[in-house]
Design an enzyme around this catalytic site. Structure first.
Site, PDB file in Angstrom:
ATOM      1  N   ARG B 238       0.825  -1.214   0.000  1.00  0.00           N
ATOM      2  CA  ARG B 238       0.000   0.000   0.000  1.00  0.00           C
ATOM      3  C   ARG B 238       0.854   1.258   0.000  1.00  0.00           C
ATOM      4  O   ARG B 238       2.090   1.184   0.032  1.00  0.00           O
ATOM      5  CB  ARG B 238      -0.948   0.010   1.198  1.00  0.00           C
ATOM      6  CG  ARG B 238      -0.243  -0.234   2.500  1.00  0.00           C
ATOM      7  CD  ARG B 238      -1.257  -0.404   3.624  1.00  0.00           C
ATOM      8  NE  ARG B 238      -0.559  -0.617   4.882  1.00  0.00           N
ATOM      9  CZ  ARG B 238      -1.179  -0.796   6.035  1.00  0.00           C
ATOM     10  NH1 ARG B 238      -2.494  -0.793   6.084  1.00  0.00           N
ATOM     11  NH2 ARG B 238      -0.488  -0.971   7.128  1.00  0.00           N
ATOM     12  N   GLY B 239       0.154   2.394  -0.067  1.00  0.00           N
ATOM     13  CA  GLY B 239       0.815   3.692   0.041  1.00  0.00           C
ATOM     14  C   GLY B 239       1.882   3.888  -1.019  1.00  0.00           C
ATOM     15  O   GLY B 239       1.711   3.569  -2.192  1.00  0.00           O
ATOM     16  N   ASP B 259       5.901  -7.960   1.100  1.00  0.00           N
ATOM     17  CA  ASP B 259       5.390  -7.327   2.313  1.00  0.00           C
ATOM     18  C   ASP B 259       5.212  -8.413   3.373  1.00  0.00           C
ATOM     19  O   ASP B 259       5.391  -9.592   3.090  1.00  0.00           O
ATOM     20  CB  ASP B 259       4.083  -6.567   2.065  1.00  0.00           C
ATOM     21  CG  ASP B 259       4.059  -5.252   2.854  1.00  0.00           C
ATOM     22  OD1 ASP B 259       4.463  -5.260   4.036  1.00  0.00           O
ATOM     23  OD2 ASP B 259       3.670  -4.221   2.269  1.00  0.00           O
ATOM     24  N   ASN B 309      11.795  -0.033   0.229  1.00  0.00           N
ATOM     25  CA  ASN B 309      10.783   0.947   0.620  1.00  0.00           C
ATOM     26  C   ASN B 309      10.178   0.644   1.985  1.00  0.00           C
ATOM     27  O   ASN B 309       9.696   1.546   2.672  1.00  0.00           O
ATOM     28  CB  ASN B 309       9.685   0.972  -0.454  1.00  0.00           C
ATOM     29  CG  ASN B 309       8.438   1.662   0.023  1.00  0.00           C
ATOM     30  OD1 ASN B 309       8.437   2.875   0.207  1.00  0.00           O
ATOM     31  ND2 ASN B 309       7.388   0.889   0.282  1.00  0.00           N
ATOM     32  N   ALA B 310      10.195  -0.643   2.403  1.00  0.00           N
ATOM     33  CA  ALA B 310       9.508  -1.023   3.641  1.00  0.00           C
ATOM     34  C   ALA B 310      10.013  -0.186   4.814  1.00  0.00           C
ATOM     35  O   ALA B 310      11.217   0.012   4.974  1.00  0.00           O
ATOM     36  CB  ALA B 310       9.731  -2.503   3.920  1.00  0.00           C
ATOM     37  N   GLY B 311       9.084   0.299   5.605  1.00  0.00           N
ATOM     38  CA  GLY B 311       9.488   1.114   6.746  1.00  0.00           C
ATOM     39  C   GLY B 311       8.348   1.245   7.720  1.00  0.00           C
ATOM     40  O   GLY B 311       7.169   1.098   7.349  1.00  0.00           O
ATOM     41  N   LEU B 318      12.051  10.592  23.078  1.00  0.00           N
ATOM     42  CA  LEU B 318      13.042   9.598  23.484  1.00  0.00           C
ATOM     43  C   LEU B 318      12.857   9.147  24.937  1.00  0.00           C
ATOM     44  O   LEU B 318      12.958   7.967  25.248  1.00  0.00           O
ATOM     45  CB  LEU B 318      14.468  10.155  23.282  1.00  0.00           C
ATOM     46  CG  LEU B 318      15.603   9.167  23.549  1.00  0.00           C
ATOM     47  CD1 LEU B 318      15.502   7.939  22.659  1.00  0.00           C
ATOM     48  CD2 LEU B 318      16.952   9.848  23.362  1.00  0.00           C
ATOM     49  N   TYR B 377      13.226   6.724  14.198  1.00  0.00           N
ATOM     50  CA  TYR B 377      12.978   6.811  12.755  1.00  0.00           C
ATOM     51  C   TYR B 377      14.066   7.644  12.064  1.00  0.00           C
ATOM     52  O   TYR B 377      14.634   7.255  11.038  1.00  0.00           O
ATOM     53  CB  TYR B 377      11.595   7.433  12.534  1.00  0.00           C
ATOM     54  CG  TYR B 377      11.112   7.436  11.113  1.00  0.00           C
ATOM     55  CD1 TYR B 377      10.632   6.269  10.517  1.00  0.00           C
ATOM     56  CD2 TYR B 377      11.111   8.607  10.364  1.00  0.00           C
ATOM     57  CE1 TYR B 377      10.177   6.275   9.212  1.00  0.00           C
ATOM     58  CE2 TYR B 377      10.648   8.623   9.063  1.00  0.00           C
ATOM     59  CZ  TYR B 377      10.181   7.454   8.476  1.00  0.00           C
ATOM     60  OH  TYR B 377       9.721   7.471   7.180  1.00  0.00           O
ATOM     61  N   THR B 412      -0.490  10.374   2.284  1.00  0.00           N
ATOM     62  CA  THR B 412      -0.730   8.924   2.387  1.00  0.00           C
ATOM     63  C   THR B 412      -1.651   8.675   3.573  1.00  0.00           C
ATOM     64  O   THR B 412      -1.977   9.593   4.336  1.00  0.00           O
ATOM     65  CB  THR B 412       0.579   8.156   2.658  1.00  0.00           C
ATOM     66  OG1 THR B 412       1.112   8.612   3.904  1.00  0.00           O
ATOM     67  CG2 THR B 412       1.603   8.374   1.562  1.00  0.00           C
TER      68      THR B 412
END
Lengths: 426, 471
Positions: B238-239, B259, B309-311, B318, B377, B412
């Protein structure tokens, strides 16, 4: 029977009246008056009184409808034999040179022995037309059979329809004046104000010098009190030209009244003949009319500038005659606007224009500017549209003869995106 | 188009926005298959002594562009040589042209005084750039300059293009392309991308083209540059991932979508829609790299394009972030990319990644600028840039490349969940005053993936509309 092989057509000389500025010395003179005067001057100069010539071909760009047979009327009013045929042509500013091409071709084919080519224009005694609505009402009235019917039609007339339609110097398909068109071309080719003023100044200086040394004595006959072209300013200077405001191309424009030709009045004719005809009469050929070409460009869709057609016509003419642009001793590029001359020269030096638009492998290159318009051109003399071709043909033929031989190129741009060019050789 | 952009482009909206001084995003033109590279006139200029005029003229000619050039003999000769019927252009020409693109070869600038060439070219033209137009400046990489003065002048170009990006408006973009000496014949893929609507949301970027790329064949199919190629796209269900998969498929590739098993249904739907294959596995599994490599070798005899691309995000400041959140993000976004890449390039000539392969990573402007609540991230995405830098020399040796895109605010499902105020700030705080679309990221990836961009290696290009963050 096979037709005779083409033979040489030669230029024997010419005659014109001095060109006048619009609404000035010739404001009461009609096209017919001026062309007849130019023709009679030629008759006088070459002893043609009572002669029957093969053709007289001329025209006018701005013409009254009553002048449908203008050139023939002028012949009848002249001292040529009334048996001399004549016809009118019109190709805007190319009229005079196109007339010379037609006469030369008939001579070359042996159809005639001698002929006169020229043109005339007046912007002072201009034809005014009826308002288009009024014209249509009057024609409707004329078609009615009864007095009542006619009156009914005439009652449709409204005051504003009484204003005449004045001929305008604009292209019908773009609504832009010729100057506005050329202003775009000049900007595109980066033609500077300084370069235009310089060309204009040289035109005045060269024409003035030509008068001073008597070059014009057997080319020009005084008329209605004018002995020299009225637009000529021998004392023209870069400083004076630089002071003028732009008239085309907006406030940032580069084209002024000084480097654009003024509206003017005048007439010019040239005498062409076969070599035999000249010999029989003891007349000296000044130059041979070698070849000519006419081109047109699509200025309507903006693909090319309105006055760029000569840039296409000349390379075709060179190609056919196996010549390069540098193979000439004199160049006569009609100065409709100084920027027209300079844009044309810039295009011939540009690799893109020459390869992509002309399909050549390399640019035509630059010309020696000292050979350009050596006796002045339209910026100084003025430019009665159809008269310019006759002026240039006679003057170039004489200049080539005077220098003892050589080759000359004529280039004339015309409204409608056309260009007429020719080669003379002596 | 987001609602604000729709609103300010209505007649009333335009008036209000103008009077109140609101930002005026224009709807960006995007690529449609078969459309010309550039729709409108391109003005090609350059500083005297530049070395790119000839190849730029050829690129423009091959792209079928209408071109104007200044009346300088070298530029006119270059245009003539390329067969371009280029109209002459002079600064005084008040022609009513709007330029679809301004392209300027700045490689002739060898000292700072010559930077006035930029002013001379752009001053009279910058306000004549069409809606969604383009400005492209090409220079010499400062590190390749022969003298310090040249390096200084060339480095200065970056400030110039970034500033133009903020001035130009109306959906137009600007780029700086540094062309290494010897890479003059490598321009086509990159210049075409930046001229075209494919680069709609990319602005104020600096791209380096090196000389390792190899020449693009003259019969190259620009409509289907990836025909016959196999592409692996992770996170494809997706996205942005789905957009990448369909864009690469549009360009002719057979796409293997990957995926996690939980999303297998979505993944299969995406794959079915583009005639691709689906590979459901978790990339953080210990044997995932080996499984992927053997699948690609078995099913497709290797892979030509790999898009990492997976993330995931697991946002917390923190002090509130537990170790699981930290570790999950690092594992998916960073470590797995390293492990999969290693598995695909090991074995020298027998590697799963075919010769001339393309690896494209997805970084983020968070990785460049940092972002509150995203220490994990941002760390992972900065690490992705590290991967590009670290692997580029090795990949260059095998004729392959590795590059990254760094998306900014993209519309998105993920960004739709962001609170309105932050979302609006993210959208508007860029030179294009709007968010990008997943396809904008996909188009940039397709450019990196193209066989025509072999000289583009080790680059990180932001797809962010010149976001103010981390600029």
């Amino acid at each position: 029977m096979t037709p005779a092989a083409p033979r040489r057509a030669v230029v024997l000389g010419g005659n014109r009246i001095p060109f006048a500025r619009s609404d000035s010395a010739y404001k009461k003179a009609s096209n017919q008056d001026m062309l007849t005067a130019a023709l009679d001057g030629l008759v006088e100069r070459f002893g043609l009184a009572g002669e029957r010539l093969g053709d007289v071909v001329a025209g006018a760009v701005l013409k009254h409808s009553r002048d449908f047979n203008l050139t023939r009327e002028c012949v009848l009013g002249s001292r040529l034999a009334p048996e001399t045929p004549a016809y009118d042509i019109q190709q805007a500013c190319g009229t005079g040179l196109e007339a010379a091409i037609l006469v030369a071709n008939k001579i070359a084919l042996g159809q005639i022995e001698a002929g006169v080519a020229g043109g005339v224009d007046t912007t002072s005694d201009a034809p005014l037309a009826l308002n288009e609505d009024l014209r249509s009402i009057l024609l409707d009235a004329n078609r009615e059979k009864s007095v009542q019917g006619r009156l009914r039609q005439l009652l449709r007339v409204r005051p504003q329809q009484l204003a005449p339609a004045i001929p305008r110097n604009e292209e019908p398909r773009t609504g832009l004046s010729m100057g506005e068109h050329q202003a775009r071309t000049a900007a595109e080719w980066g033609i500077t104000r300084e370069a235009q003023d310089e060309l204009a100044m040289r035109s005045h200086q060269n024409l003035a010098a030509a008068y001073e040394r008597g070059f014009q004595d057997d080319l020009v006959t005084p008329y209605l009190g004018l002995e020299r072209d009225q637009n000529l300013r021998p004392d023209s200077s870069i400083e004076k030209l630089a002071k003028l405001k732009p008239v085309f191309g907006g406030a940032d424009g580069t084209m002024t009244a000084g480097n654009s030709t003024p509206l003017s009045d005048g007439a010019a004719v040239a005498l062409l003949a076969s070599e035999e005809w000249a010999k029989q009469r003891g007349l000296t050929p000044l130059a041979t009319f070698v070849d000519a070409e006419t081109a047109a460009v699509d200025y309507v869709n903006g693909r090319e500038g309105l006055l760029m057609a000569p840039a296409y016509a000349v390379p075709r003419l060179l190609e056919r005659n196996g010549l390069t642009l540098q193979d000439f001793d004199l160049y006569e590029i009609h100065e409709a606007f100084a920027s027209q001359v300079l844009s044309t020269l810039a295009a011939w030096e540009d690799p893109v224009f020459c390869t992509q638009r002309l399909g050549r492998s390399e640019p035509l290159g630059a010309i020696d500017r000292s050979k350009l318009n050596v006796n002045g051109s339209s910026l100084a003399a003025g430019h009665p549209f159809a008269a310019t071709g006759g002026r240039i043909v006679a003057a170039l033929a004489k200049a080539l003869h005077e220098r003892g031989g050589g080759r000359g190129l004529i280039s004339i741009c015309a409204a409608g995106g056309q260009g007429v060019v020719a080669i003379l050789e002596a | 188009m987001d609602r604000y952009t729709q609103l300010v482009n209505t007649p009333i909206g335009k008036t209000v926005a103008k009077q109140v001084g609101l930002p005026k995003p224009v709807p960006l033109k995007r690529h449609t298959p078969g459309a010309p590279v550039v729709d409108g006139r391109v003005l090609l200029g350059g500083a005297p002594g530049g070395r790119l005029a000839q190849s730029l003229a050829q690129v423009l000619a091959d792209a079928g562009a209408e071109v104007s050039t200044p009346l300088r003999p070298d530029l006119r000769a270059a245009a003539a040589e390329a067969g371009l019927d280029a109209a002459p252009w002079t600064p005084q020409a008040s022609v009513d042209h709007r330029y679809a693109a301004l392209v300027f070869d700045a490689t002739g600038i060898t000292e700072s005084a010559q930077l006035d060439e930029l002013h001379a070219f752009f001053h009279p033209t910058i306000r004549k750039v069409a809606r969604c137009g383009r400005a492209i400046v090409l220079g010499t990489p400062p590190e390749s300059a022969r003298k310090p003065a040249e390096a200084v002048a060339q480095r200065a170009l970056e400030g110039f293009t970034r500033a133009i990006g903020k001035e130009i408006g109306r959906g137009a973009t600007v780029q700086l392309v540094y062309v290494e000496p010897g890479a003059e014949d490598q321009l086509a893929g990159t210049v075409r991308f930046f001229l075209s609507p494919r680069s709609a949301f990319v602005s104020a970027q600096v791209v380096r083209i090196g000389k390792e790329g190899g020449k693009v064949p003259s019969d190259f199919d620009w409509e289907r540059p990836l025909a016959g190629k196999v592409a692996l796209v992770t996170g494809a269900s997706r996205g942005i991932g789905a957009a990448i998969a369909s864009t690469l498929a549009r360009d002719g590739a057979h796409v293997v979508g990957l995926d996690v098993p939980a999303l297998e249904e979505d993944l299969k739907a995406v794959a079915a829609g583009i005639g691709g294959s689906a590979l459901a596995l978790d990339i953080t599994d210990a044997d995932a790299p080996r499984a992927i490599a053997s699948y690609l070798r078995r099913e497709h005899r290797g892979v030509d394009v790999v898009v990492h691309n997976a993330g995931i995000t697991r946002d917390r400041t923190l002090g509130r972030m537990d170790a699981d959140r930290w570790n999950a993000v690092i594992a998916v976004n960073l470590s797995s990319i390293e492990r999969i890449t290693d598995a695909l390039i090991e074995g020298g000539r027998k590697a799963v990644l075919n010769e001339g392969g393309r690896i494209v990573c997805v970084s983020s402007i968070s990785g460049i600028a940092g972002n509150a609540g995203q220490t994990n991230y941002a760390t992972s995405k900065a690490g992705v840039i590290g991967i590009v830098n670290a692997y580029a020399p090795e990949l260059a040796r095998r004729g392959a490349t590795i590059n990254a895109v760094a998306p900014g605010f993209i519309e998105t499902q993920m960004t739709a969940k962001v609170p309105l105020a932050i979302r609006e700030a993210g959208r508007r705080m860029s030179s294009l005053w709007q968010g990008g679309l997943p396809v904008d990221v996909a188009e940039a990836i397709a450019w990196f993936a193209s066989p025509a961009t072999g000289g583009v290696n080790g680059n990180v290009v932001r797809v962010c509309g010149q976001s103010l963050l981390g600029a």
